[in-house]
Design an enzyme around this catalytic site. Structure first.
Site, mmCIF file in Angstrom:
data_model
loop_
_atom_site.group_PDB
_atom_site.id
_atom_site.type_symbol
_atom_site.label_atom_id
_atom_site.label_comp_id
_atom_site.label_asym_id
_atom_site.label_seq_id
_atom_site.Cartn_x
_atom_site.Cartn_y
_atom_site.Cartn_z
ATOM 1 N N HIS A 57 -40.414 17.764 18.188
ATOM 2 C CA HIS A 57 -41.193 17.204 17.004
ATOM 3 C C HIS A 57 -41.091 18.095 15.790
ATOM 4 O O HIS A 57 -40.478 19.076 15.816
ATOM 5 C CB HIS A 57 -42.857 17.286 17.545
ATOM 6 C CG HIS A 57 -43.291 18.744 17.755
ATOM 7 N ND1 HIS A 57 -43.130 19.478 18.825
ATOM 8 C CD2 HIS A 57 -44.303 19.175 16.876
ATOM 9 C CE1 HIS A 57 -43.894 20.634 18.468
ATOM 10 N NE2 HIS A 57 -44.469 20.298 17.511
ATOM 11 N N HIS A 59 -42.740 20.017 13.715
ATOM 12 C CA HIS A 59 -43.456 21.199 13.213
ATOM 13 C C HIS A 59 -42.437 22.453 13.019
ATOM 14 O O HIS A 59 -41.414 22.453 13.797
ATOM 15 C CB HIS A 59 -44.680 21.509 14.065
ATOM 16 C CG HIS A 59 -45.699 20.649 13.804
ATOM 17 N ND1 HIS A 59 -46.779 20.649 14.889
ATOM 18 C CD2 HIS A 59 -46.063 19.612 12.924
ATOM 19 C CE1 HIS A 59 -47.443 19.507 14.544
ATOM 20 N NE2 HIS A 59 -47.129 19.049 13.498
ATOM 21 N N ASP A 61 -42.521 25.509 13.163
ATOM 22 C CA ASP A 61 -42.472 26.501 14.334
ATOM 23 C C ASP A 61 -41.579 26.096 15.523
ATOM 24 O O ASP A 61 -41.364 26.571 16.439
ATOM 25 C CB ASP A 61 -43.666 27.041 14.691
ATOM 26 C CG ASP A 61 -44.608 25.987 15.130
ATOM 27 O OD1 ASP A 61 -44.556 24.779 14.969
ATOM 28 O OD2 ASP A 61 -45.502 26.424 16.313
ATOM 29 N N HIS A 62 -41.103 24.810 15.371
ATOM 30 C CA HIS A 62 -40.283 24.257 16.349
ATOM 31 C C HIS A 62 -38.927 23.912 15.949
ATOM 32 O O HIS A 62 -37.957 23.791 16.694
ATOM 33 C CB HIS A 62 -40.807 23.049 17.020
ATOM 34 C CG HIS A 62 -41.996 23.284 17.966
ATOM 35 N ND1 HIS A 62 -42.000 23.571 19.172
ATOM 36 C CD2 HIS A 62 -43.098 23.739 17.760
ATOM 37 C CE1 HIS A 62 -43.081 23.748 19.747
ATOM 38 N NE2 HIS A 62 -44.018 23.890 18.663
ATOM 39 N N HIS A 115 -50.032 14.812 19.298
ATOM 40 C CA HIS A 115 -49.939 16.154 18.651
ATOM 41 C C HIS A 115 -49.227 15.578 17.397
ATOM 42 O O HIS A 115 -49.854 16.017 16.317
ATOM 43 C CB HIS A 115 -49.177 17.168 19.253
ATOM 44 C CG HIS A 115 -48.774 18.328 18.583
ATOM 45 N ND1 HIS A 115 -50.078 19.191 18.225
ATOM 46 C CD2 HIS A 115 -47.896 19.023 18.056
ATOM 47 C CE1 HIS A 115 -49.581 20.382 17.706
ATOM 48 N NE2 HIS A 115 -48.317 19.859 17.478
ATOM 49 N N ASP A 134 -45.258 20.656 22.249
ATOM 50 C CA ASP A 134 -46.609 20.803 22.164
ATOM 51 C C ASP A 134 -47.701 19.562 22.789
ATOM 52 O O ASP A 134 -48.784 19.461 22.037
ATOM 53 C CB ASP A 134 -47.095 21.002 20.624
ATOM 54 C CG ASP A 134 -46.609 22.551 20.203
ATOM 55 O OD1 ASP A 134 -46.115 23.428 21.067
ATOM 56 O OD2 ASP A 134 -46.868 22.823 19.072
ATOM 57 N N HIS A 172 -46.019 27.296 23.399
ATOM 58 C CA HIS A 172 -46.622 28.353 23.246
ATOM 59 C C HIS A 172 -47.116 29.016 24.153
ATOM 60 O O HIS A 172 -47.447 28.431 25.594
ATOM 61 C CB HIS A 172 -47.901 27.805 22.352
ATOM 62 C CG HIS A 172 -47.260 27.343 20.855
ATOM 63 N ND1 HIS A 172 -47.238 28.108 19.669
ATOM 64 C CD2 HIS A 172 -47.169 26.214 20.386
ATOM 65 C CE1 HIS A 172 -46.872 27.364 18.610
ATOM 66 N NE2 HIS A 172 -46.628 26.178 19.270
#
Length: 256
Positions: A57, A59, A61-62, A115, A134, A172
């Site tokens: 996805h 985001h 942080d990915h 998400h 996530d 995470h």
């Protein structure tokens, strides 16, 4: 020789990224690189070249390590067809029912909105691995930033019929706080009680709780158990639909 292997790489403050290596072809992919440096260090330690970057996805942080890794290794970028506007420079996209290849390792794609609206997950049977991003966490699930409880419940249910031994590699290290919350939903679940002790032991030694096993998640993760009558009874929601119960659990977790 095993068909392949998965390497767990901690990154950022509490993210995980994963190297997936096909031993037959020597093709290597990275899944959800939140930053590049830890991935580069792991590749250099192994003496591997990176061929493919895979995102679940959009985001940051990915995907934060995408550009640097692609520039350094000339790797191709694969990600969700539904997020082409939000993940730059994808070479290939995929969606539910598609097959992806890491060398000879065949992966099945799931659309798992909730998400994010375009979130996907990957199951690679040869390494018994689900890369859930996530969507599904150990003892938890992602916040519903772009989806509804009904969407997320349907998404999570797609995982429940995978083999019991499936290893779940999520995005995470949230497991310890998820465990504390899960005990508020099912305080008398003996499997959950024992698992919480194991998790506390791992984290006390600064060890990852990931991967988790699907059969353990099915026995302990409240977000996968919204259709369990005993859980509904605990919430005072007997007779209500799994979606209603899931929504209540998610609301409680958001405020936990």
């Amino acid at each position: 020789m095993a068909a392949g292997e998965v390497i767990v790489i901690p990154c950022l403050s509490d993210n995980y990224t994963y190297l997936v290596r096909c031993h037959y072809s020597e093709v290597t992919a990275v899944i959800d690189p939140g930053e590049a440096a830890p991935v580069i260090a792991a590749l250099e330690e192994k003496g591997w070249h990176l061929d493919l970057v895979i995102n679940t996805h959009h985001h940051h942080d990915h995907i934060g390590g995408n550009a640097e890794l692609i520039e350094k290794y000339g790797a191709k970028l694969l990600g969700p067809a539904a997020e082409t506007a939000r993940i730059p420079n994808m070479d290939e996209t995929c969606a539910e029912g598609d097959q992806v290849l890491i060398g000879d390792l065949e992966g099945r794609v799931f659309d798992v909105p909730g998400h994010t609206s375009g979130h996907i997950a990957f199951y690679f049977p040869a390494v018994t691995a689900l890369f859930s991003g996530d969507s599904l966490f150990a003892l938890g699930c992602g916040r519903l930033f772009e989806g509804t409880p009904a969407q997320m419940w349907e998404s999570l249910c797609k995982f429940r019929n995978l083999p019991a031994s499936t290893q779940i590699y999520c995005g995470h290290e949230y497991t310890q706080s998820n465990a504390r919350f899960a005990k508020t939903i099912e305080p008398d679940n003996p499997i959950l009680i024992a698992r919480c002790q194991d998790i506390d032991g791992l984290r006390a030694r600064n060890l990852p709780t990931i991967p988790s096993r699907l059969d353990v998640e099915l026995a302990t993760n409240p977000f996968l158990r919204a259709d369990e009558p005993t859980l509904a009874e605990n919430l005072g929601m007997s007779g209500q639909s799994p979606v209603e119960i899931f929504a209540e659990i998610r609301k409680r977790k958001d405020n936990f």
